[in-house]
Design an enzyme around this catalytic site. Structure first.
Site, short mmCIF file in Angstrom:
data_model
loop_
_atom_site.label_atom_id
_atom_site.label_comp_id
_atom_site.label_asym_id
_atom_site.label_seq_id
_atom_site.Cartn_x
_atom_site.Cartn_y
_atom_site.Cartn_z
N ARG A 69 48.95 32.96 38.65
CA ARG A 69 48.54 32.68 40.02
C ARG A 69 49.61 33.20 40.98
O ARG A 69 50.40 32.45 41.55
CB ARG A 69 48.31 31.17 40.22
N GLN A 85 45.71 38.38 42.47
CA GLN A 85 44.53 37.70 43.00
C GLN A 85 43.24 38.47 42.75
O GLN A 85 42.20 37.87 42.46
CB GLN A 85 44.70 37.45 44.50
N SER A 100 39.32 32.32 39.63
CA SER A 100 39.09 32.14 41.06
C SER A 100 37.75 32.72 41.49
O SER A 100 36.99 32.09 42.23
CB SER A 100 40.22 32.80 41.87
N TYR A 147 48.42 26.09 39.39
CA TYR A 147 47.37 25.28 38.80
C TYR A 147 47.76 23.81 38.90
O TYR A 147 48.95 23.46 38.87
CB TYR A 147 47.16 25.62 37.31
N ASP A 164 41.89 37.81 39.16
CA ASP A 164 41.79 36.40 38.74
C ASP A 164 40.33 35.98 38.55
O ASP A 164 39.64 35.63 39.51
CB ASP A 164 42.47 35.53 39.80
#
Length: 367
Positions: free
Chosen positions: A121, A126, A132, A226, A129
């Site tokens: 993370r 990003q 997500s 997380y 991911d």
């Protein structure tokens, strides 16, 4: 490099790891793409959609035999591993922390495996991911499903026959799914409250117009972006703080999961007994045991007038969008891992590679 896209075999799974649009982009970068027959049908991608952009569609055995890289969404199972050879690279969500036997089985093949759910993370990861991207859709769809199941509407409505008061929505867990659930419920006119172990989520919650239910924080915090498992004392204090809102809520959405562990039980059977008659719980953590003690994966349980729906939501009901987003994550991951000649760089010390590379040439790197 030949990338083989396998059809998902789990009974409820409708997604596919690479969409036709992303396949086209990968081909444009010089990769060869092989897709198993019918892999995208449940996501509304026909075989002809793939072949029209240059993909070669083949049967399952040929995909395993001819591909350098094999990609899936769900973990490779025993039947898959029987067809894997030591020179191949596997990519899927492996949930390696909770599946040590699977990691040993992959290692026994001599193959290499990346776990997409282990993406660090960090800001530069990003766009890779998958947790997500999929959770975002889950948060949205959870609210829509809740609205369908409720016998009330969300917004304040003034009519000649009287005023309808807005429904109350409570959300456990203010991660990606929780934030999207908050935003969606607010857009539909509900009164929204939320709670999370991570105090840094308070500002995010309030920025979306929801009330954050604070619990005195004595050291609970996130771990690598997380949520981590809360102490027994914190769980007790959270229940006390949230109970009033829980017992008044028309819709409750739970999203709390801890990587590699069983989901924390946030709503007990005793608490369910005190909830409003007709209340709905959408438990997005059902696959990991559930945030509600009564949740069952892919089942609807009715207890003391409360309907509890155990689900993962995104892969089951919005497979077209979910597949497109997952595929874009995969594209970005391939671009990160490979050089201008489409060969893997194997930068084992680099944070993203190190975090996701679980098995390398038959040796387990992470437990």
């Amino acid at each position: 490099m030949k990338i083989g896209v396998l059809k998902e075999t789990q009974s409820s799974e409708k997604r596919v790891a690479i969409s036709p649009n992303i396949a086209k982009q990968l081909i444009g970068k010089g990769f060869e793409i092989l897709v198993e027959k019918g892999a995208g049908i449940a996501s509304l991608f026909k075989d002809s959609d793939y072949t029209s952009v240059g993909v070669v569609v083949k049967n399952r055995g040929e995909i395993f035999k001819e591909s350098n890289v094999l990609v899936k969404i769900n973990p490779f199972d025993d039947d898959d591993l029987k067809l894997v050879n030591k020179d191949q690279i596997l990519m899927s969500q492996l949930y390696y922390k909770s599946q040590p036997e699977l990691m040993e089985a992959i290692a026994a093949t001599g193959a290499t495996a990346f776990s997409m759910d282990a993406m660090p993370r960090i800001s530069r990861a990003q766009d890779m991911d998958v947790l997500s991207s999929q959770s975002n859709l889950a948060g949205y769809k959870a609210v829509i499903t809740g609205a369908h199941e409720m016998t009330k509407i969300f917004p304040l409505m003034m009519t000649a026959a009287g005023t309808i008061i807005p429904s109350k929505v409570l959300i456990y867990g203010v991660g990606v799914a929780g934030l999207q659930a908050i935003a969606t419920a607010k857009r539909l006119g509900a009164v929204v409250e939320a709670t999370d172990i991570r105090m840094e989520t308070k500002e995010q919650t309030e920025s979306l117009g929801a009330k954050f239910i604070s619990v005195d924080n004595t050291g609970e915090e996130s771990e690598g972006g997380y949520a981590k498992e809360a102490s027994e004392d914190y769980v007790r204090r959270q229940k006390e703080a949230v109970n009033k809102s829980l017992f008044q809520a028309d819709l409750v959405i739970t999203t709390a999961m801890v990587p590699g562990r069983k989901a924390p039980v946030l709503i007990t059977e005793e608490q369910v007994k005190q909830m409003k008659n007709g209340a709905i719980i959408i438990d997005l953590a059902a696959a990991q045991g559930g945030n509600c003690a009564l949740s069952k994966m892919r089942e609807t349980v009715i207890k003391d007038g409360v309907k509890i729906i155990g689900t993962t939501m995104a892969p089951e009901s919005v497979s077209t969008n979910a597949s497109e987003l997952y595929a874009k994550n995969m594209y970005n991951f391939f671009m990160h891992l490979t050089d201008e000649n489409n060969a893997f760089k194997w930068e084992l010390e680099e944070e993203i590679t190190d975090g996701t590379l679980i098995v390398h040439e038959g040796k387990i790197r992470k437990n």
